[in-house]
Each structure stands twice: as structure tokens, then as C-alpha cells.
Write a protein that holds these residues in place. Structure first.
Motif: not given
Ligand code: GAL
Length: 680
Positions: A321, A356-357, A406, A465, A484, A488
Motif C-alpha cells: 500500500w 493490500d487493497d 478503494q 485495521c 492498528r 494511516d
Molecule cells: C486504509 C488502511 C491503509 C490501506 C488503505 C487501502 O483504511 O488504513 O493501510 O489498507 O485503507 O485502501
């Protein structure tokens, strides 16, 4: 309502215990272990007040004392066989079992007054206790007693005690108007402690020292500046023996609470019910709540120290990420896995490769999640196989809501099928986010996925998270392996402090109070690393990495490992700093000195050494000092200082070490007390 019970010890002795409150409805049990020579009735007021706060409370008299003094020894304790070991290993142990049975399924807390806090390390079943509050508990080492007592303690230890015991066969404290009557064995053993610089652990030898050092029970110490027996040094040194226990040290001056005097015994007097007792119940309440949640989920009377055996040290690896956001692909993941091996980072401990996403695009009609066919043409299983073949582990990302952050499909309502799919693919790690979760409760949602993962057929590390939004450190142990603790991270030192993210120094500050909640299998997660992403200067980069190690934080690199500057690799692969992070004791470090821009932070290590950060928040270089006293070492002792960034010993220092620290920088040290100087 108070009631008296007879509690039988395992060596057959019958003790008097008074209980207060209703064991069936109480939120937690509290065992009150009293001070030397003080009878349980002295604690009655405090015990019944605590019962009024919803606790089930017990006091008791150690054998030979108060209502546990057998009739035939009423007049004289001559011939009565007992020492402090019996009080701790037999009497207190029996009380712990008695209380644990009465409040089964709920936490048991300990309040130790003076001696009652000193003996905790000797109690064989102390793991049944979730937290300890010590009141006026210090070491009794006579040369550290407060100055004005010097002559008195000298007279006591070298004249009165030996003489009185020779004449009467016990310590006739009542007649001497000192301490109260004590069995000979108790006084003899206690005197040995008081004459030893390291008190109980010095007098009783290595095995006992190790027992104290192994205590992990969170401790809060309340001590008083006008305590006529315990100097600040006495207080620090006994709590220093509990080297691995998360500790909060609260030192109270009578004026702080609008009083003129508290002293060694004052706390338990009813006149302090309004100003001092609530301090105690607030802390007990905090730990009762935390322990209760841990117990509720595990369903056992003792929170498992390390749950399912996963993440016994903080997870290390890489996550896409911070550098790549949605620009993830099979190619990137394979090249990153290759780079972990070729750079030596794998050998340094980095293990998990986590996407990640944005890897997912839709669901099949069956509900099964679909990976982006353009970016991951071979599919996730083949990619996981590739990563595994390198000797690494593989991780994915999802979200507890309807969609990810996302806007990819989230796992809400699909927890079981997602977990099963991850299991089939060979997923070893799941990061689970918190976007698009309107109307959901964090704990419920994370428990749902945690249970689904358990049914997946694979051991999967569960990374929660939800950005610290529901204080997951209070309920997360046993649900996930890491959570977490903040919004971020941003690739900067002190920018933005909103939910859109924040710089490294703000994250550091938010970890300071969370140290009691981390341990093997359950870590606070201050977010992934920004090392090598360009926003931090070299001092800031080292500070960032050092603090993450001191926090026992997951070390998930977040940069492009395929094209790293040598300086970046040097930071990420500093094995001495990594060893601090991965230390088997699993304690999160904490701040032990705060002088504005200059701070000292400390993390106890498994071998008794301390990892130390000298931190300069300021914008100009300046000297920062650590005193051994800050570390729970002997204040005047000698210790070996090693600089973990210079990778060199600085030397053996006495009492303290002071050195220059760059702005926004740290000096990270490993400090080991020298044998015979307080610690082996
Ligand atoms: C946030 C998260 C980040 C990353 C992101 C992806 O909520 O805290 O670490 O994963 O989303 O969209």
C-alpha cells in the motif's frame, strides 16, 4: 456484606479470610495482600468500599498473624514455625485459588500493600492474577530507606531484632511497639532481604530473580512522597525486579490530593476514600475490563499468553500500500518476493508478502471473490505458490464492510466463503480494513472474521485495521494477532494529524500509553513502514525504524524493494535493531523520561538488558542522558552500553550515559547491567 472463611493451604494450615461483596455478580475479584505485621482488619474500610464499586474482595491474615494466629500462640509466637516463603508460596497461593474459584470466568486482581506487593514474584500460581496494584511497595533495603530512618533501621536490624529474638524466640513487636509480633522465621528471612542491596531477589538467589523477571502481569504502583519507610529508590528498585511486567509508576505528593500527610500506611484510611481510593479503582476498573474481554472470548479462566501460537513475535514482511496503492500486480508481487530473497531481507526476518487493497474486482454468482484478471492473470493461488516456493509467506487484504476503502468488494456477509477461499489459495496473513462499515460494531465484525479464519483450514495471521477507533487493544487479544492503533501513517515527520493520516512523530506519541496491551500473539500496530519512500531524512528514518522496533511493532516494509538505495537497505536490515523488535519477551517499550524535546524510552529484553532510545524531538542537536535508575537498574551500578546504529560498544558506564542526539533523531542503545551490578 462481609463474611469470614477458613481457607486451607496446601500444607494444611487454616487461614482467616474476610470477603466483601457478592461473588456471583461482581465484575472482578480483588485479593488484598497486606503489609508486614498489619492485620487484615486494617483493610476492612477499603475492602468494603471496593465491594461497593462492584468487586468481590478478600483480605486475609498470613499464618501467625491476626485472626490466623492459633490460640495457643496468642501470648507468644515462640516456637511458631513460619517464614515469608510460607506466607507467599502457601498462604497467598491458597488465597489466589480461593478467589479464582469464587470469581471463575472473571478476572482476579491483586492489591498489595508494601510486603503484599513485594512477594508477588514468589507466588506459584500468580498467573491466575490479571493485574496488580501495589500501594507503598518498595524494596526494604536498609541503605536505601529514607535518610531520616537510617539510625532507626540500623538499631532495628543490628540491635533490637537480633537481641529480642534471642531473648524471646520470636519478634515481640507488640511489646516493642514496632511492626507487631512476627514469627522468628519471618523476621529472620525478612531481615536478610532488608540487608541485601537487591532485597528479595538478591537474598534468595538466581531462581527467584528469574521468577520476578518473568512476571508479565501489568502493575500499577502508587507511592507517596512522604512515605517514611520507602524512598523513591526503594519503590523503583522493587518494581525493577518485575522487569518484564508493564508498569505504571504513580508517585503522589500529599498536596496533589489536597492532603498534608499520607505516609506508608495512610492510603487505607477512610479519610482518603474521596481522593485516593478512586485512583485505585479507576486503574483496577481499566484492567478488569480488559481482562474480562480477553477471558470472555477465550472462555478459560486464564487469558492465554499467546493464543494460537501465531505471531509470537511481531510479524515482519512487506505490504504494497504505502508505495504502490492500487498499482498492484502479479509481476510486482513476484519481483518483490525475489527482491526479499536477493537483498538478504528474508534472511533478516522479513517473511510476509502482503497485497493490500485493489487486488479484487467482483464476486462470482456463488459469492466467491474474484481477483483482477488483468493484473493477476495466473490467479492468486499460483501467486501464493510462487511466494511460498521462495520460503516466504503470502498475505491478502479485505474489509469488514460492504466495500473496501478503494470500493472493491468487502467481506461483509461473505466472511465464511472468503476465509475458505483464502485457505484454499494458501493465504497466511489477512489484513482486514474498516471502510464502509456503517452500523457495524468493530468487535462483532472482527470476531466474525476471526472465527471464519479459524475454520479456513489454515493458520492465518489476522491483522485488524480499524485505525484504533474502538480501542481494539482493550478487546483484540484472542480476536486478532495485531491491531492498528492509529490512522494511516504518512511519509513525513510531523505533517497532518487528521484521520487522513499523520506523520511518524504523531504516531509515536499515540503509542506511548499502549504498552501494557502488547505481547506475544497480540501486538499494537502503528502502521506499515515508510522507510525508503523519500519523505523522511536519514535521522527521521532511523528514528522511525528504531521506534517501531522499541514498540515491538510489526515491521512491514512499505517501499519498492526492487530499487532500494543502499541507505534504505541498511536501515531495514539492521539486525541489532530488528532483534529488539523480535525479542522473545515481546514487551512494548515505554517512555521513562520526558524532558520536553528530550526523551528516554526503554524496552525490557528477554535477557534482562534494556533497549533504549535517546530521542531528540527538537530542531537542533542536543545532549540526551539516560540514568540507570530510569531503567530499573541499580542507580550507582555499571552497565555495558552498545550503540545499535554504530553497531559498536560504547563502553562500560557507571550510573548514566549521555550523548549527542541529532535533531528529529535517536541514538538507540542496548544497555546491559554488569554482573554484580544489579543484574546478571
Ligand atoms: C486504509 C488502511 C491503509 C490501506 C488503505 C487501502 O483504511 O488504513 O493501510 O489498507 O485503507 O485502501
Amino acid at each position: 456484606m462481609d463474611a469470614e472463611s477458613a481457607v486451607t493451604t496446601s500444607d494444611g494450615y487454616s487461614l482467616s479470610a474476610m470477603t466483601y461483596g457478592d461473588a456471583t455478580t461482581a465484575k472482578a475479584g480483588v485479593l488484598l495482600a497486606g503489609a508486614m505485621g498489619v492485620q487484615q482488619r486494617y483493610y476492612a474500610g477499603f475492602a468494603s468500599w471496593l465491594a461497593g464499586q462492584g468487586y468481590f474482595v478478600a483480605t486475609f491474615d498470613y499464618r501467625g498473624m491476626g485472626r490466623s494466629r492459633p490460640e495457643r500462640y496468642r501470648r507468644s509466637l515462640r516456637g511458631f514455625q513460619a517464614d515469608v516463603d510460607d506466607w507467599a508460596r502457601q498462604d497467598t497461593a491458597a488465597m489466589v485459588d480461593f478467589m479464582a474459584a469464587r470469581v471463575s470466568g472473571r478476572p482476579l486482581l491483586w492489591v498489595g500493600h508494601s510486603l503484599g506487593g513485594q512477594i508477588f514474584g514468589l507466588v506459584p500460581n500468580r498467573e491466575r492474577v490479571s493485574a496488580m496494584l501495589t500501594v507503598a511497595t518498595g524494596s526494604g533495603y536498609w541503605l536505601e530507606n529514607s535518610q531520616r530512618l537510617r539510625l532507626y533501621v540500623w538499631w532495628l536490624w543490628f540491635v533490637a531484632v537480633p537481641l529480642a529474638m534471642r531473648l524471646t524466640g520470636y519478634f515481640p513487636g507488640r511489646r516493642l511497639r514496632k511492626i507487631g509480633d512476627l514469627p522468628r522465621g519471618v523476621m529472620t528471612q525478612w531481615r536478610r532481604w532488608c540487608l541485601n542491596r537487591e532485597y528479595v531477589v538478591g537474598a534468595e538467589g538466581e531462581a527467584v530473580r528469574r521468577d520476578y523477571a518473568a512476571v508479565r502481569t501489568p502493575i500499577c504502583s502508587l507511592s507517596f512522597t512522604d512515605d517514611e519507610y520507602m524512598s523513591a529508590r526503594n519503590i523503583e528498585s522493587i518494581h525493577g525486579f518485575y522487569a518484564a511486567a508493564p508498569r505504571e509508576m504513580k508517585r503522589i505528593a500529599p498536596a496533589d490530593v489536597g492532603e498534608e500527610r499520607i505516609g506508608h500506611f495512610g492510603f487505607f484510611r477512610e479519610r482518603y476514600a474521596k481522593n485516593l481510593w478512586p485512583l485505585a479503582s479507576a486503574w483496577l476498573g481499566r484492567f478488569a475490563a480488559a481482562a474480562l474481554l480477553a477471558l470472555g472470548l477465550g472462555g478459560s479462566a486464564r487469558p492465554a499468553a499467546a493464543g494460537d501460537g501465531l505471531a509470537l513475535t511481531p510479524p515482519m514482511g512487506w505490504n504494497s500500500w504505502n508505495k504502490f496503492a492500487c498499482d498492484v500486480s502479479e509481476k510486482l508481487i513476484k519481483e518483490t518476493a525475489d527482491a526479499l530473497v536477493s537483498t538478504g531481507l528474508k534472511d533478516a526476518g522479513y517473511e510476509y508478502v502482503v497485497i493490500d487493497d485493489c487486488w479484487q474486482v467482483s464476486r462470482e454468482a456463488s459469492g466467491r471473490i474474484v481477483a483482477d484478471p488483468v493484473r493477476f492473470p495466473s490467479g492468486i493461488k499460483a501467486l501464493a505458490d510462487y511466494v511460498h516456493a521462495k520460503g516466504l509467506k503470502f498475505g491478502l487484504y479485505s474489509d469488514a464492510g460492504t466495500g473496501t476503502c478503494q470500493k472493491r468488494p468487502g467481506s461483509k456477509g461473505h466472511e465464511l466463503i472468503d476465509a475458505r477461499t483464502y485457505g484454499e489459495w494458501g493465504v497466511d496473513y489477512l489484513k482486514y480494513d474498516w471502510c464502509n462499515t456503517e452500523g457495524q460494531d468493530q468487535r462483532d465484525a472482527y470476531i466474525r472474521m476471526s472465527q471464519a479464519l479459524r475454520k479456513s483450514g489454515r493458520p492465518i495471521v489476522f491483522s485488524m485495521c480499524e485505525w484504533g477507533s474502538s480501542r481494539p487493544w482493550l478487546w483484540g487479544q484472542g480476536v486478532g494477532h495485531l491491531w492498528r492503533s492509529t490512522g494511516d501513517i504518512q511519509d513525513c515527520w510531523d505533517c497532518g494529524k487528521s484521520w487522513g493520516g499523520m506523520g511518524v512523530v504523531h504516531i509515536i506519541d499515540q503509542q506511548a500509553e499502549l504498552y501494557p496491551y502488547a505481547g506475544p500473539g497480540h501486538w499494537n500496530d502503528p502502521d506499515m513502514l515508510e522507510v525508503g519512500n523519500g519523505g523522511l531524512n536519514p535521522n527521521e528514518t532511523r528514528a522511525h525504524f528504531s521506534f517501531w522496533a522499541l514498540f515491538a511493532a510489526p515491521l512491514m516494509s512499505g517501499n519498492d524493494l526492487r530499487a532500494m538505495a543502499p541507505e534504505t537497505l541498511a536501515v531495514l536490515s539492521n539486525r541489532e535493531v530488528i532483534a529488539v523488535d523480535q525479542d522473545a519477551l515481546g514487551m512494548q517499550g515505554r517512555r521513562v523520561r520526558d524532558e520536553g524535546a528530550k526523551e528516554v524510552w526503554m524496552k525490557p529484553l528477554a535477557d534482562g538488558a534494556r533497549a533504549v532510545i535517546l530521542f531528540n524531538r527538537g530542531t537542533e542537536a542536543g545532549d540526551v542522558a539516560v540514568n540507570w535508575e530510569d531503567l530499573g537498574f541499580f542507580p550507582e551500578g555499571k552497565a555495558l552500553v552498545r550503540d545499535l546504529w554504530k553497531k559498536a560498544d560504547v563502553g562500560v558506564m557507571q550510573r548514566r550515559y549521555e550523548t549527542k542526539v541529532e535533531p528529529h533523531g535517536v541514538v538507540m542503545l542496548r544497555i546491559t547491567a554488569q554482573a554484580g551490578e544489579g543484574r546478571e
